[in-house]
Design a protein around this motif. Structure first.
Motif, PDB file in Angstrom:
ATOM      1  N   GLU A 149       0.836  -1.205   0.000  1.00 45.43           N
ATOM      2  CA  GLU A 149       0.000   0.000   0.000  1.00 45.43           C
ATOM      3  C   GLU A 149       0.866   1.248   0.000  1.00 45.43           C
ATOM      4  OE1 GLU A 149      -0.225  -2.423   2.221  1.00 45.43           O
ATOM      5  OE2 GLU A 149      -2.192  -3.346   1.935  1.00 45.43           O
ATOM      6  N   LEU A 175       1.473   3.950  -3.064  1.00 44.07           N
ATOM      7  CA  LEU A 175       1.218   5.369  -2.792  1.00 44.07           C
ATOM      8  C   LEU A 175       2.432   6.220  -3.148  1.00 44.07           C
ATOM      9  CD1 LEU A 175      -0.744   7.471  -1.590  1.00 44.07           C
ATOM     10  CD2 LEU A 175       0.236   6.972   0.655  1.00 44.07           C
ATOM     11  N   ASP A 196       2.836   6.512  -6.877  1.00 47.63           N
ATOM     12  CA  ASP A 196       1.874   7.465  -7.424  1.00 47.63           C
ATOM     13  C   ASP A 196       2.348   8.900  -7.208  1.00 47.63           C
ATOM     14  OD1 ASP A 196      -0.885   7.926  -8.552  1.00 47.63           O
ATOM     15  OD2 ASP A 196      -1.066   9.017  -6.673  1.00 47.63           O
ATOM     16  N   ARG A 197       2.870   9.192  -6.012  1.00 47.94           N
ATOM     17  CA  ARG A 197       3.407  10.530  -5.748  1.00 47.94           C
ATOM     18  C   ARG A 197       4.588  10.832  -6.658  1.00 47.94           C
ATOM     19  NH1 ARG A 197       3.586   9.422   0.699  1.00 47.94           N
ATOM     20  NH2 ARG A 197       1.377   9.743   1.184  1.00 47.94           N
TER      21      ARG A 197
END
Length: 320
Positions: A234, A238, A241-242
């Protein structure tokens, strides 16, 4: 010794600082100290701090040359005398008078080294709940890892000191590293549903410089490597994606600077991504940053242009 040391890094926050500090003064928990670290402010923040000290003897003010909020918070941790440590940004606030009392009661009842609550975000005159804990209780740090909004937690000071848990020396993205490392070291955290922190979202993307962009990449690289080591899909997804959406966007602004360190960091960040941990893997099974694709395409266009016959002819003429 007091119950909680509230650490407030301050940099050019004259417009919001008084409101933030007032939300601390109104807390029903009075056995606290308020450590304000002036991080080289050039506005009237120092005057606001002087006034706050006159108003409330629990305020202690420290100063340092501008080094960023993370370094300022580390200074506060080193100087703190409280059993627990809380963090408050100078443009945020505590939404009600019971925030610190609620967190302290939960920490003392549970014995947890890290204890937090829910958070809300201000938007104009409205506030909206975000990252809400629906039930009170313990959370496993590996099963439910967090790396956002560290300031909604309080931390046992001895636990931080004994484990040398500090903010990395980055001007941006220092807080996700601190929170994730701290929670993983604690192995579990205790949470209550109560809203204990209001985030005002005043941080501006206009402040992102080349130096900040490189620090953003350094922070993401560190968290990508940590989430890979600890097998945290997870968090890894994340961070990816950033990296793709935010850090890459900032980096593309500065590609024309031809900064070799920026290119090296982009390559290292791209290599730190583990496709096997991503929840949504691209169809080709690879992850390539848009900024690197931009560099690649620009290089290919240049080579095609350079290899045209007329260009080679002109080069031959000028060389002769």
């Amino acid at each position: 010794m007091c119950k909680i040391s509230v650490i407030v890094p301050v940099y050019n926050a004259e417009d919001t600082l008084e409101t933030a500090l007032s939300s601390v003064f109104m807390q029903t928990l009075t056995d606290i100290e308020i450590l304000c670290i002036n991080d080289g402010s050039t506005d009237h923040s120092a005057d606001v701090l002087t006034s706050a000290q006159r108003r409330d003897g629990r305020v202690r003010c420290l100063t340092q040359e501008n080094a960023g909020a993370g370094i300022a918070r580390n200074k506060g941790i080193a100087e703190a005398k409280g059993e627990y440590i809380a963090f408050l940004d100078a443009d945020d606030l505590y939404p009600g008078p019971y925030a610190l009392e609620t967190l302290l009661a939960a920490a003392e009842k549970s014995g947890a080294m890290v204890c937090g609550g829910s958070i809300e975000k201000a938007k104009g005159n409205d506030v909206h709940p975000m990252f809400v804990f629906t039930e009170e209780g313990f959370h496993n740090a590996c099963d439910e890892p967090l790396d956002r909004f560290f300031a909604r937690f309080i931390y046992n000071r001895n636990f931080l000191l004994e484990n040398k848990l500090q903010f990395p020396p980055l001007r941006v993205y220092e807080d996700p590293i601190f929170l994730l490392c701290t929670l993983l070291k604690a192995k579990e955290y205790y949470a209550v549903p109560d809203v204990v922190y209001r985030y005002n979202g005043a941080h501006s993307n206009k402040r992102i410089t080349l130096a900040c962009t490189k620090d953003y990449l350094r922070g993401l690289i560190a968290e990508l490597k940590l989430s890979k080591k600890k097998d945290l899909p997870e968090i890894h997804t994340l961070c990816c994606d950033r990296l793709m959406r935010e850090a890459d966007f900032y980096a593309q602004r500065f590609l024309k600077t031809e900064d070799p360190e920026l290119l090296a960091l982009l390559l290292e960040a791209n290599a730190a991504v583990s496709p096997q941990l991503l929840k949504d893997l691209p169809e080709d099974g690879s992850v390539i940053l848009p900024a690197l694709r931009t560099i690649w395409h620009a290089g290919c266009r240049y080579l095609r242009w350079r290899d045209q016959r007329i260009i080679r002819t002109l080069c031959d003429v000028f060389v002769k």
